[in-house]
Design a protein around this motif. Structure first.
Motif, PDB file in Angstrom:
ATOM      1  N   LEU A 144      55.098 -57.497 -62.674  1.00 21.13           N
ATOM      2  CA  LEU A 144      53.840 -57.863 -62.132  1.00 21.13           C
ATOM      3  C   LEU A 144      52.654 -58.516 -63.299  1.00 21.13           C
ATOM      4  CD1 LEU A 144      52.656 -54.842 -59.833  1.00 21.13           C
ATOM      5  CD2 LEU A 144      53.442 -57.107 -59.243  1.00 21.13           C
ATOM      6  N   SER A 178      47.464 -52.415 -58.227  1.00 20.88           N
ATOM      7  CA  SER A 178      47.188 -53.609 -57.772  1.00 20.88           C
ATOM      8  C   SER A 178      46.946 -54.730 -58.686  1.00 20.88           C
ATOM      9  CB  SER A 178      45.697 -53.435 -57.120  1.00 20.88           C
ATOM     10  OG  SER A 178      44.912 -54.896 -57.005  1.00 20.88           O
ATOM     11  N   LEU A 206      60.385 -60.815 -58.793  1.00 13.61           N
ATOM     12  CA  LEU A 206      59.659 -60.594 -57.617  1.00 13.61           C
ATOM     13  C   LEU A 206      60.533 -59.595 -56.674  1.00 13.61           C
ATOM     14  CD1 LEU A 206      58.204 -64.176 -56.718  1.00 13.61           C
ATOM     15  CD2 LEU A 206      56.925 -62.036 -57.524  1.00 13.61           C
ATOM     16  N   ASP A 210      60.462 -55.945 -54.999  1.00 13.13           N
ATOM     17  CA  ASP A 210      60.512 -55.597 -53.702  1.00 13.13           C
ATOM     18  C   ASP A 210      61.655 -54.408 -53.490  1.00 13.13           C
ATOM     19  OD1 ASP A 210      58.571 -57.512 -53.062  1.00 13.13           O
ATOM     20  OD2 ASP A 210      59.848 -59.022 -52.526  1.00 13.13           O
ATOM     21  N   VAL A 220      54.883 -53.659 -50.384  1.00 14.95           N
ATOM     22  CA  VAL A 220      54.429 -54.617 -51.314  1.00 14.95           C
ATOM     23  C   VAL A 220      53.744 -55.770 -50.404  1.00 14.95           C
ATOM     24  CG1 VAL A 220      55.020 -56.534 -52.763  1.00 14.95           C
ATOM     25  CG2 VAL A 220      56.382 -54.295 -52.980  1.00 14.95           C
ATOM     26  N   ASN A 221      52.376 -55.851 -50.807  1.00 12.35           N
ATOM     27  CA  ASN A 221      51.687 -56.830 -50.065  1.00 12.35           C
ATOM     28  C   ASN A 221      51.224 -57.907 -51.073  1.00 12.35           C
ATOM     29  OD1 ASN A 221      50.104 -58.125 -48.049  1.00 12.35           O
ATOM     30  ND2 ASN A 221      48.323 -57.041 -48.911  1.00 12.35           N
ATOM     31  N   ARG A 222      51.410 -59.400 -50.734  1.00 17.83           N
ATOM     32  CA  ARG A 222      50.964 -60.451 -51.614  1.00 17.83           C
ATOM     33  C   ARG A 222      50.032 -60.961 -50.912  1.00 17.83           C
ATOM     34  NH1 ARG A 222      56.741 -60.256 -52.661  1.00 17.83           N
ATOM     35  NH2 ARG A 222      57.053 -59.253 -54.737  1.00 17.83           N
ATOM     36  N   ASN A 224      47.200 -64.468 -51.483  1.00 20.03           N
ATOM     37  CA  ASN A 224      46.894 -65.622 -52.145  1.00 20.03           C
ATOM     38  C   ASN A 224      45.743 -66.491 -51.790  1.00 20.03           C
ATOM     39  OD1 ASN A 224      47.918 -68.696 -51.411  1.00 20.03           O
ATOM     40  ND2 ASN A 224      49.028 -67.197 -50.497  1.00 20.03           N
ATOM     41  N   THR A 231      48.660 -58.836 -55.940  1.00 16.06           N
ATOM     42  CA  THR A 231      50.029 -58.115 -55.556  1.00 16.06           C
ATOM     43  C   THR A 231      49.313 -56.599 -55.281  1.00 16.06           C
ATOM     44  OG1 THR A 231      51.485 -59.648 -56.501  1.00 16.06           O
ATOM     45  CG2 THR A 231      52.238 -57.498 -55.731  1.00 16.06           C
ATOM     46  N   GLU A 232      49.690 -55.894 -54.088  1.00 15.56           N
ATOM     47  CA  GLU A 232      49.513 -54.440 -54.246  1.00 15.56           C
ATOM     48  C   GLU A 232      50.784 -53.969 -54.016  1.00 15.56           C
ATOM     49  OE1 GLU A 232      45.189 -54.379 -51.847  1.00 15.56           O
ATOM     50  OE2 GLU A 232      47.001 -55.368 -50.730  1.00 15.56           O
TER      51      GLU A 232
END
Length: 237
Positions: A144, A178, A206, A210, A220-222, A224, A231-232
């Motif tokens: 990250l 985060s 990436l 995952d 995983v949550n992205r 933008n 990214t969380e």
């Protein structure tokens, strides 16, 4: 009969091709993981080598300070102490999360970011008992941070702010990670486009995040927005 044999041969050929491609992918992924871990070890080792060197010079520093005090050289002493403070700040493991491995990785990455004129704000605290291993936790955070630093370095607009915001802590009985960073992107892009556009090692990074989150039944949550990427990662305790 001949049609059946040909069909079986075709199926076997497809299966073998899939197995070969999978083996090649796993080999590339393993090679990438090894290179990431080596890079992280080298960064941490560099910090500790510098710390050991500073400790080695500790007695010499004390003698110099005592001499300046004895000669009442207050101005020289002040400058000398200022320089020592700068040296110490540059090598200190300043981030205390409760996890030694995470302390080292975060301190190393934050130091690299700040040396590249990236403003970093970090708040991190983890419990002593985690379901995820230290190696995997450091792999997630390391990837990250590498992606965040790279995104900031690509910003060429001198008036734009380069920043990384890190938060690691407990949220709803889960370990919450985060990382938010500035980017050069001026418009919102689809997440699938962002992920697939990262080729080579970055794409592996990436997918590594995952895969590790999936391994521990995490999430995983992205997200933008123009100029910002976040990214969380949620990991059950």
């Amino acid at each position: 009969m001949l049609i059946l044999v040909a069909l079986c041969a075709a199926i076997i050929s497809v299966i073998l091709t899939i197995l070969i491609l999978k083996a090649k992918y796993e080999k590339r992924l393993s090679k990438f993981q090894d290179s990431v871990l080596k890079k992280q070890r080298d960064e941490v080792q560099n910090i500790y080598q510098t710390m050991r060197a500073w400790r080695h010079d500790y007695h010499n520093h004390i003698q110099s300070i005592k001499a300046m005090i004895a000669m009442d050289k207050k101005e020289e002493l002040s400058d000398y102490l200022d320089n020592l403070e700068k040296d110490l700040d540059s090598i200190d493991i300043a981030i205390r999360t409760g996890n030694v491995g995470l302390d080292a990785i975060l301190s190393s990455k934050v130091s690299i970011a700040r040396k590249n004129n990236i403003d970093v704000n970090c708040t991190a605290k983890v419990p002593s008992n985690l379901t995820i291993t230290d190696v995997h936790l450091c792999a997630i955070v390391g990837n990250l941070m590498d992606n965040a630093i790279e995104a900031c370095e690509k910003i060429t607009d001198k008036s734009a702010q380069k920043f990384i915001r890190i938060y690691i802590g407990l949220f709803k009985s889960q370990l919450y990670i985060s990382v938010t960073n500035s980017t050069k992107e001026k418009k919102r892009r689809r997440l699938c486009e962002l992920v697939t556009s990262k080729l080579g090692e970055h794409g592996f990074g990436l997918r590594r995040i995952d895969k590790l989150a999936e391994k521990y039944d995490g999430y995983v949550n992205r997200k933008n927005e123009p100029g910002i990427f976040a990214t969380e990662v949620m990991l059950p305790l």
